[in-house]
Design a protein around this motif. Structure first.
Motif, PDB file in Angstrom:
ATOM      1  N   VAL A  34      -4.110   9.190  -3.963  1.00 22.35           N
ATOM      2  CA  VAL A  34      -5.344   8.770  -4.636  1.00 22.35           C
ATOM      3  C   VAL A  34      -5.208   7.270  -4.887  1.00 22.35           C
ATOM      4  O   VAL A  34      -4.219   6.820  -5.476  1.00 22.35           O
ATOM      5  CB  VAL A  34      -5.529   9.506  -5.986  1.00 22.35           C
ATOM      6  CG1 VAL A  34      -6.783   9.009  -6.696  1.00 22.35           C
ATOM      7  CG2 VAL A  34      -5.605  11.009  -5.769  1.00 22.35           C
ATOM      8  N   LEU A  35      -6.200   6.528  -4.432  1.00 18.90           N
ATOM      9  CA  LEU A  35      -6.191   5.076  -4.577  1.00 18.90           C
ATOM     10  C   LEU A  35      -7.222   4.722  -5.645  1.00 18.90           C
ATOM     11  O   LEU A  35      -8.424   4.953  -5.456  1.00 18.90           O
ATOM     12  CB  LEU A  35      -6.568   4.481  -3.212  1.00 18.90           C
ATOM     13  CG  LEU A  35      -6.179   3.078  -2.824  1.00 18.90           C
ATOM     14  CD1 LEU A  35      -4.729   2.775  -3.107  1.00 18.90           C
ATOM     15  CD2 LEU A  35      -6.480   2.860  -1.346  1.00 18.90           C
ATOM     16  N   PHE A  36      -6.747   4.182  -6.781  1.00 14.68           N
ATOM     17  CA  PHE A  36      -7.650   3.884  -7.898  1.00 14.68           C
ATOM     18  C   PHE A  36      -7.764   2.372  -8.099  1.00 14.68           C
ATOM     19  O   PHE A  36      -6.771   1.645  -8.034  1.00 14.68           O
ATOM     20  CB  PHE A  36      -7.102   4.517  -9.193  1.00 14.68           C
ATOM     21  CG  PHE A  36      -7.898   4.147 -10.420  1.00 14.68           C
ATOM     22  CD1 PHE A  36      -8.893   4.988 -10.903  1.00 14.68           C
ATOM     23  CD2 PHE A  36      -7.663   2.940 -11.075  1.00 14.68           C
ATOM     24  CE1 PHE A  36      -9.630   4.620 -12.033  1.00 14.68           C
ATOM     25  CE2 PHE A  36      -8.412   2.567 -12.196  1.00 14.68           C
ATOM     26  CZ  PHE A  36      -9.385   3.410 -12.681  1.00 14.68           C
ATOM     27  N   ASP A  37      -8.979   1.906  -8.380  1.00 15.98           N
ATOM     28  CA  ASP A  37      -9.156   0.497  -8.768  1.00 15.98           C
ATOM     29  C   ASP A  37     -10.405   0.394  -9.629  1.00 15.98           C
ATOM     30  O   ASP A  37     -11.265   1.281  -9.608  1.00 15.98           O
ATOM     31  CB  ASP A  37      -9.278  -0.415  -7.532  1.00 15.98           C
ATOM     32  CG  ASP A  37      -8.854  -1.858  -7.819  1.00 15.98           C
ATOM     33  OD1 ASP A  37      -7.750  -2.262  -7.404  1.00 15.98           O
ATOM     34  OD2 ASP A  37      -9.635  -2.586  -8.488  1.00 15.98           O
ATOM     35  N   VAL A  38     -10.502  -0.707 -10.384  1.00 14.76           N
ATOM     36  CA  VAL A  38     -11.706  -0.912 -11.193  1.00 14.76           C
ATOM     37  C   VAL A  38     -12.846  -1.497 -10.350  1.00 14.76           C
ATOM     38  O   VAL A  38     -14.005  -1.441 -10.753  1.00 14.76           O
ATOM     39  CB  VAL A  38     -11.444  -1.838 -12.414  1.00 14.76           C
ATOM     40  CG1 VAL A  38     -10.663  -1.109 -13.486  1.00 14.76           C
ATOM     41  CG2 VAL A  38     -10.723  -3.119 -11.998  1.00 14.76           C
ATOM     42  N   VAL A  39     -12.524  -2.072  -9.210  1.00  8.63           N
ATOM     43  CA  VAL A  39     -13.562  -2.639  -8.346  1.00  8.63           C
ATOM     44  C   VAL A  39     -14.278  -1.496  -7.620  1.00  8.63           C
ATOM     45  O   VAL A  39     -13.644  -0.671  -6.979  1.00  8.63           O
ATOM     46  CB  VAL A  39     -12.953  -3.614  -7.312  1.00  8.63           C
ATOM     47  CG1 VAL A  39     -14.034  -4.164  -6.383  1.00  8.63           C
ATOM     48  CG2 VAL A  39     -12.217  -4.745  -8.006  1.00  8.63           C
ATOM     49  N   VAL A  63      -6.159  10.778   1.881  1.00  2.00           N
ATOM     50  CA  VAL A  63      -6.232   9.576   1.052  1.00  2.00           C
ATOM     51  C   VAL A  63      -7.646   9.487   0.483  1.00  2.00           C
ATOM     52  O   VAL A  63      -8.626   9.505   1.230  1.00  2.00           O
ATOM     53  CB  VAL A  63      -5.906   8.295   1.865  1.00  2.00           C
ATOM     54  CG1 VAL A  63      -5.805   7.086   0.934  1.00  2.00           C
ATOM     55  CG2 VAL A  63      -4.604   8.451   2.654  1.00  2.00           C
ATOM     56  N   VAL A  64      -7.733   9.433  -0.852  1.00  3.70           N
ATOM     57  CA  VAL A  64      -9.042   9.414  -1.516  1.00  3.70           C
ATOM     58  C   VAL A  64      -9.109   8.174  -2.399  1.00  3.70           C
ATOM     59  O   VAL A  64      -8.145   7.854  -3.094  1.00  3.70           O
ATOM     60  CB  VAL A  64      -9.196  10.688  -2.393  1.00  3.70           C
ATOM     61  CG1 VAL A  64     -10.463  10.638  -3.218  1.00  3.70           C
ATOM     62  CG2 VAL A  64      -9.182  11.937  -1.522  1.00  3.70           C
ATOM     63  N   GLY A  65     -10.247   7.488  -2.390  1.00  4.20           N
ATOM     64  CA  GLY A  65     -10.430   6.311  -3.242  1.00  4.20           C
ATOM     65  C   GLY A  65     -11.312   6.651  -4.424  1.00  4.20           C
ATOM     66  O   GLY A  65     -12.219   7.485  -4.307  1.00  4.20           O
ATOM     67  N   THR A  66     -11.057   6.006  -5.565  1.00  2.80           N
ATOM     68  CA  THR A  66     -11.834   6.347  -6.758  1.00  2.80           C
ATOM     69  C   THR A  66     -11.855   5.215  -7.782  1.00  2.80           C
ATOM     70  O   THR A  66     -10.987   4.330  -7.771  1.00  2.80           O
ATOM     71  CB  THR A  66     -11.246   7.618  -7.426  1.00  2.80           C
ATOM     72  OG1 THR A  66     -12.074   7.984  -8.534  1.00  2.80           O
ATOM     73  CG2 THR A  66      -9.830   7.390  -7.941  1.00  2.80           C
TER      74      THR A  66
END
Ligand code: TXD
Length: 316
Positions: A34-39, A63-66
């Motif tokens: 899981v790939l997390f960012d505030v952008v 692979v999941v972005g959030t």
């Protein structure tokens, strides 16, 4: 045979290093990522891109972005690379405060959403940030670990291999201390397929390599002009994920919480660790020269200054 569920690896911060960690973890099939960012959109875009690389590269990790912490629920391993770079006009203390606030916020979320995770901190100033992370998380110190030594020793290994014209894989070394100019590379523990480097190169060349290792990060920054290194840092953090995920009991230099080892108390610093499923399962205490011991303590002094800075701004 029972099918084992894949591990869940959360990368908090999907910038250059975070994305590289995700890529290496997926390529090594260490788990789902899981790939997390505030952008907004950015982690989703990078995650989709990495998923689309899977069929060609031959991996099946998801692979999941959030932008939502709910997606890290149940993570087994969290790698924190979130932070701001130092901008012109910003003092060291300004950066410490900014990244300290980001680290505090992230660790509160990990504590709530992934309370069983082992946490790897990458954000700079590394040894200070990992100390803060452990305090905020309240997890056992062996489950909160800093990444720097693998990167610093990987750089030194590369320099030795390049100098001798031997395989990168043949060289092994150990780098202790804090991440930065005050690190303590150990030529006496550097070997090429078991042969001490002192038998293979003159002292002056070893000194040059030690110096280049200390300035390894800066050398890349100078070349890139914008941003800092991310392939080797990403690979180093992924190596820690691998050692933990596969319960390897590998000896790797990591920033670990010290309780008297090397004469140091209640501080995080780079030392040889046995990494396994439980995190830092042991710290190895090497015999080092008086000079290196003094350098290690000087390096600890810099870390304590940073911890003092966090206290000054009320983060500890
Ligand atoms: O050896 C080591 N430990 C290091 C450390 C080696 C290389 C880089 N090192 C440090 O890692 C570097 O000094 C930075 O502190 C971090 C991340 O470096 P990177 O090169 O990946 O920086 P980027 O590309 O600027 O990415 C940082 C990301 C960016 O996408 C921001 O949007 C995000 O962090 N960010 C956040 N994510 C989540 N939550 C919060 N609050 C947040 N704030 C910023």
């Amino acid at each position: 045979m029972a099918i084992k569920e894949r591990l869940k690896i959360a990368c908090i911060g999907a910038g250059n290093v975070g994305a590289a960690v995700a890529q290496y973890c997926a390529e090594m099939e260490l788990g789902n990522v899981v790939l997390f960012d505030v952008v907004e959109g950015m982690p989703q875009g990078k995650a989709l891109d990495l998923t689309e690389a899977g069929p060609t590269r031959g991996y099946s990790s998801r692979v999941v972005g959030t932008n939502d912490y709910k997606d890290i629920v149940g993570a087994d391993i969290c790698v924190i690379t979130a932070g701001l770079p130092r901008k012109p006009g910003m003092t060291r203390l300004d950066l410490l405060e900014k990244n300290g606030r980001i680290m505090t916020d992230i660790c509160e979320k990990i504590r709530d959403y992934a309370p069983d995770a082992t946490v790897i901190v990458v954000t700079n100033p590394l040894d200070v940030m990992v100390y803060l992370a452990q305090k905020v998380l309240g997890f056992k110190p062996r489950r909160v670990i800093g990444m720097a030594g693998i990167l610093d020793s990987s750089r030194m290994r590369a320099f030795v291999a390049m100098e001798l014209g031997v395989s990168l894989r043949n060289v092994h070394t150990m780098v202790l201390g804090s991440h930065g100019d005050a690190m303590v590379p150990l030529p006496e523990y550097t070997t090429v397929s078991g042969i001490p480097i002192t038998k293979l190169m003159p002292e002056a060349m070893i000194d040059t390599i030690v110096q280049r290792t200390r300035q390894g990060g800066g050398e890349i920054v100078k070349l890139l002009k914008t941003g800092s290194a991310f392939y080797a840092p990403g690979a180093s953090a992924a190596r820690m994920v691998e050692a933990i995920a596969r319960d390897e009991k590998c000896v790797l230099p990591c920033a670990a919480h010290l309780t008297g080892q090397y004469g140091l108390q209640d501080i995080y610093m780079g030392v040889p660790c046995i990494l396994g499923r439980k995190g830092v399962e042991n710290v190895l205490e090497l015999t080092i020269s008086e000079e290196n011991r003094a350098s290690l303590h000087a390096s600890a002094g810099e870390v304590r200054e940073g911890i003092g800075g966090l206290k000054q701004v009320g983060l500890l």
